[in-house]
Design an enzyme around this catalytic site. Sequence first.
Site, short mmCIF file in Angstrom:
data_model
loop_
_atom_site.label_atom_id
_atom_site.label_comp_id
_atom_site.label_asym_id
_atom_site.label_seq_id
_atom_site.Cartn_x
_atom_site.Cartn_y
_atom_site.Cartn_z
N ASP A 132 30.38 13.89 7.44
CA ASP A 132 30.95 14.90 8.35
C ASP A 132 31.45 16.07 7.51
O ASP A 132 31.62 15.96 6.29
CB ASP A 132 32.09 14.31 9.19
CG ASP A 132 33.27 13.84 8.34
OD1 ASP A 132 33.03 13.28 7.25
OD2 ASP A 132 34.43 14.02 8.76
N ASP B 122 31.01 19.59 -0.13
CA ASP B 122 31.94 18.62 0.48
C ASP B 122 31.37 18.09 1.78
O ASP B 122 31.63 18.63 2.84
CB ASP B 122 33.28 19.32 0.71
CG ASP B 122 34.36 18.38 1.22
OD1 ASP B 122 34.15 17.15 1.19
OD2 ASP B 122 35.40 18.86 1.69
N GLU C 172 35.62 11.46 7.82
CA GLU C 172 36.58 11.67 6.73
C GLU C 172 37.47 12.88 6.97
O GLU C 172 38.66 12.88 6.67
CB GLU C 172 35.84 11.83 5.40
CG GLU C 172 36.75 11.67 4.17
CD GLU C 172 37.42 12.96 3.70
OE1 GLU C 172 38.32 12.88 2.86
OE2 GLU C 172 37.06 14.06 4.18
N ASP D 57 33.47 13.02 -4.32
CA ASP D 57 33.98 13.82 -3.20
C ASP D 57 35.12 14.71 -3.68
O ASP D 57 36.11 14.90 -2.99
CB ASP D 57 34.45 12.89 -2.06
CG ASP D 57 34.90 13.65 -0.82
OD1 ASP D 57 34.51 14.82 -0.67
OD2 ASP D 57 35.64 13.07 -0.01
N THR E 175 51.14 40.43 26.63
CA THR E 175 52.61 40.29 26.52
C THR E 175 53.07 38.96 27.10
O THR E 175 53.97 38.89 27.93
CB THR E 175 53.31 41.47 27.23
OG1 THR E 175 52.76 41.59 28.55
CG2 THR E 175 53.12 42.75 26.47
N HIS F 165 36.11 23.48 2.47
CA HIS F 165 36.99 23.78 3.62
C HIS F 165 37.13 25.28 3.86
O HIS F 165 37.81 25.68 4.79
CB HIS F 165 38.39 23.18 3.47
CG HIS F 165 38.41 21.69 3.49
ND1 HIS F 165 39.46 20.97 3.99
CD2 HIS F 165 37.49 20.77 3.09
CE1 HIS F 165 39.20 19.68 3.87
NE2 HIS F 165 37.99 19.54 3.33
N1 BES Z 1 36.82 16.31 -0.54
C1 BES Z 1 38.11 16.38 0.03
C2 BES Z 1 39.19 15.73 -0.83
C3 BES Z 1 39.62 16.57 -2.01
C4 BES Z 1 40.15 17.83 -1.80
C5 BES Z 1 39.51 16.07 -3.27
C6 BES Z 1 40.55 18.59 -2.88
C7 BES Z 1 39.93 16.83 -4.34
C8 BES Z 1 40.44 18.09 -4.14
C9 BES Z 1 38.10 15.68 1.36
O1 BES Z 1 36.95 15.92 2.10
C10 BES Z 1 39.26 16.19 2.19
O2 BES Z 1 39.34 17.35 2.45
N2 BES Z 1 40.16 15.32 2.58
C11 BES Z 1 41.24 15.66 3.45
C12 BES Z 1 41.89 14.36 3.85
C13 BES Z 1 42.83 14.46 5.03
C14 BES Z 1 42.11 14.92 6.28
C15 BES Z 1 43.46 13.12 5.27
C16 BES Z 1 42.25 16.57 2.76
O3 BES Z 1 42.54 16.42 1.57
O4 BES Z 1 42.75 17.48 3.43
ZN ZN Z 2 35.23 15.67 1.09
#
Ligand code: BES
Ligand code: ZN
Length: 479
Positions: free
Chosen positions: A103, A135, A169, A198, A333, A448
């Site tokens: 996802d 990601d 995830e 990841d 408003t 993200h």
């Molecule tokens: N790939 C990320 C995790 C990550 C982020 C690892 C930054 C290293 C550095 C993963 O997909 C993710 O974003 N996880 C979420 C988890 C949350 C929804 C519980 C996160 O970290 O916000």
């Molecule tokens: Zn991830």
Amino acid sequence: MANTETLERFFSYVDQNQEHYVTRLREAVAIPSVSSDADHREDVYRMGDWLIGLFKQLNISYEAAEPGTHVLDGKTLKLPPILLGTYGNDPNKKTILVYGHYDVQPALIEDGWRSDPWKLTEDSTGRLVGRGSSDDKGPIIGWLNAIEAHQKAGIEFPVNLKICFEGMEENESEGLDDLILREANRYFKGVDAVCISDNYWLGVTKPCLTYGLRGISYFKVTVSGPGRDLHSGVFGGTVYEPMTDLIILFSKLVTSDGKILIPGINDDVAELTDEEKETYKAIEFKIQDLQSAIESQTNLFDNETQTLQARWRYPSLSIHGIEGAFSAPGVKTVLPCKVSGKFSIRSVPNMDPDKVTACVEKYLKEEFAKLGSKNKLNIESLHGAKAWVSSPNHWNFVAAAKAVEKVFKCKPDLTREGGSIPVTLTFQDALNKNVLLLPMGRGDDGAHSTNEKLDRSNYIQGIKLLGTYLHEVAAVKST
Ligand code: BES
Ligand code: ZN
């Protein structure tokens, strides 16, 4: 250990098939498998089916576990399947479990993407831009590409592989923990070590192995009062306004320079030892790496160690958004009758999510009482996961470090991370095995964010890295 000739054959097969791998990633990126949006749930199922198609093509036997249903945007939806693949069953080989997610985060072109987020687009510097490229579609497909390359190049696969790919995830991994606990002595039985791809390199030039992640506690704070939205000209100045109360409350959570104002939050943070202090010295990281990733110079600290510590080993609080607030362009408003603000706290060793929730609730209730407002306050804890730290001296890490040296001709940095992958701790505890994070992408990939990308070289070298890791982990002494 795999001899050099075997690895060279593997590498050269991967190099020769670059376009095929990029096409495969393009196909995956084209499926907008956004788990947090009910309107995209069909796409998440479609992405699961796409992977199953690949499993079949590669002779990976699999089960598609159905974790049940959940409610999203008021709709009851089927959770996407958790794919449990098995490749090889040789009692003389180690068994490695790999985890990843299919996802992705939402993406709208109007947020500032330079190209359609669902069309993998390569720019002139070899950046493969598209949602999920880094990601986590690039890495999960990377594992499968490595299997295929072994088959096609006629190289014996060095380990038995268990593959756990989930589709929730980015939306709290609903159903996954229960499945792992339930399957610990069946599907996951016999696993010797776990590897998750990841996360990301720290900077843009050097690979790393990661042995720590922060946890997360996520909150939704609702202030409500009037029975319906009101005209501010008619009612402004005559009622307690939910939005005003919420903004005042949120202004008391954290300072502009990142200090958390909630009493008790910092109490349990693990002491910084001299030994830990030493570890930062060896790490290749420059403030410019941070600035290039954030595309600005709005960094809090000018010091590298302080920056890394703030990200890895101290908690942080971020405000994410307000549901119910007027957010369209123009000058409506309105006086919203009910607003819900969302924030989260990234937690570190030795913080306890239950204690974090208790501190947050107590503080917000006290601060709300001070306002003397007649509105109602409701605090929900949406998610809580603990931080994770592992031992980078374990043979799993030793093998991965050797693989990095073979593929990248350098020693990896040993890093922790600021993000969260809650299942890491679940695997470690439920299976009692070491977990390693082995990233494929770079620190500036923009997971993200808008214009998420995976550099072509990271993807191709990453396929080699994941495959070589399996050869090294097969050969390393596991005592
Ligand atoms: N790939 C990320 C995790 C990550 C982020 C690892 C930054 C290293 C550095 C993963 O997909 C993710 O974003 N996880 C979420 C988890 C949350 C929804 C519980 C996160 O970290 O916000
Ligand atoms: Zn991830």
